[in-house]
Design an enzyme around this catalytic site. Structure first.
Site, short mmCIF file in Angstrom:
data_model
loop_
_atom_site.label_atom_id
_atom_site.label_comp_id
_atom_site.label_asym_id
_atom_site.label_seq_id
_atom_site.Cartn_x
_atom_site.Cartn_y
_atom_site.Cartn_z
CG ASN A 1 -1.53 1.35 1.48
OD1 ASN A 1 -2.41 1.80 0.77
ND2 ASN A 1 -1.03 2.04 2.51
CB SER B 1 -3.39 5.16 -8.66
OG SER B 1 -4.05 6.36 -9.00
CE1 TYR C 1 0.96 8.13 -7.08
CE2 TYR C 1 -0.86 8.53 -8.60
CZ TYR C 1 -0.38 7.98 -7.42
OH TYR C 1 -1.23 7.29 -6.59
CB ALA D 1 6.22 6.88 -15.14
CB SER D 2 5.70 5.22 -10.11
OG SER D 2 4.56 5.91 -9.62
CE LYS D 3 0.61 4.35 -7.06
NZ LYS D 3 0.63 3.34 -5.98
CB ILE E 1 -8.49 8.09 -1.27
CG1 ILE E 1 -8.45 7.04 -2.39
CG2 ILE E 1 -8.98 7.45 0.02
CD1 ILE E 1 -7.43 5.93 -2.14
#
Length: 233
Positions: free
Chosen positions: A87, A138, A151, A153-155, A184
């Site tokens: 997480n 995400s 962000y 690219a990482s996800k 969220i």
């Protein structure tokens, strides 16, 4: 499986937000949880809510030795590992030319390398129990947007890693789930929408994934808040 009685889980980023909500939900469902995060104070505060069922372990998931210690501590304490919830995550937003190298490296290290490290050390134990991996990605791992270069690219990378894990572990009957929430109401966002998902709603969905009926895998779940009509364009 209607509950997690007797199950042992490791949850990263457990000191707040979705991680804390998942930890509480698992404990309420009968599991014992090794709660990992960088904030010792917050972890200890969380563990005091369920002192016999939460084991707090300070861990920076970007550091190999600390990740190994997290897994080993859980195994030494409980003797088994059934569920790993990856997480922990971070977001730094801005146009590509405005992102610093430090911003980029931090997102890649926490959002992607950290998952690699936890899986690397947890998989041998999960194979023994025919366990579960839940990767918290995400919506940004499925669609890109301006300002989300690092962000996204990482996800997106995490989505690919999850697919590879699914293929590599299916013969071992280790289930791999990926959840892709939208906005969220947590500290992750500086100004979350009033209708954004709650951490508890995300945790409940993860609960549903790990308590799926035998033979059922919720491979990928994309969840978004229902936008009230007055906020729709």
């Amino acid at each position: 499986m209607a509950d997690l009685n007797g199950k042992i889980a490791i949850v990263t980023g457990a000191s707040k937000g979705v991680g804390a909500a998942v930890t509480r939900r698992f404990v309420e469902g009968g599991a014992k949880v090794v709660a990992g995060a960088r904030s010792r104070d917050r972890l200890e505060t969380l563990s005091r809510e369920y002192p016999d069922q939460i084991l707090p372990v300070t861990c920076d998931i970007t550091q190999h030795d600390q990740v190994k210690r997290l897994i080993d501590t859980g195994m030494n304490a409980f003797g088994r590992l059934d569920i790993l919830v990856n997480n922990a995550g971070v977001g730094r937003f801005g146009k590509v030319q405005e992102l610093t190298e430090e911003d980029w490296d931090e997102m890649m290290d926490i959002n992607l390398k950290g998952v690699f490290l936890t899986c690397k050390h947890a998989i041998p134990h999960l194979v023994e129990q025919k366990g579960h991996i839940v990767n918290v990605s995400s919506v940004a791992g499925t669609v890109a947007f301006p300002g989300g270069g690092g962000y996204c690219a990482s996800k997106f990378g995490l989505m690919a890693l999850s697919d590879v894990l699914t293929q590599e572990l299916k013969k071992n009957e280790v289930k791999v789930n990926t959840i892709c929430p939208g906005s969220i109401q947590t500290e992750f966002s500086d100004d979350p929408k009033s209708y954004a998902l709650t951490a508890e709603q995300v945790a409940e969905t993860i609960w549903t994934m790990v308590t799926a009926p035998a033979g059922v895998i919720y491979n990928q779940v994309i969840m978004r808040p229902q936008v009230p009509p007055e906020f729709q364009k």
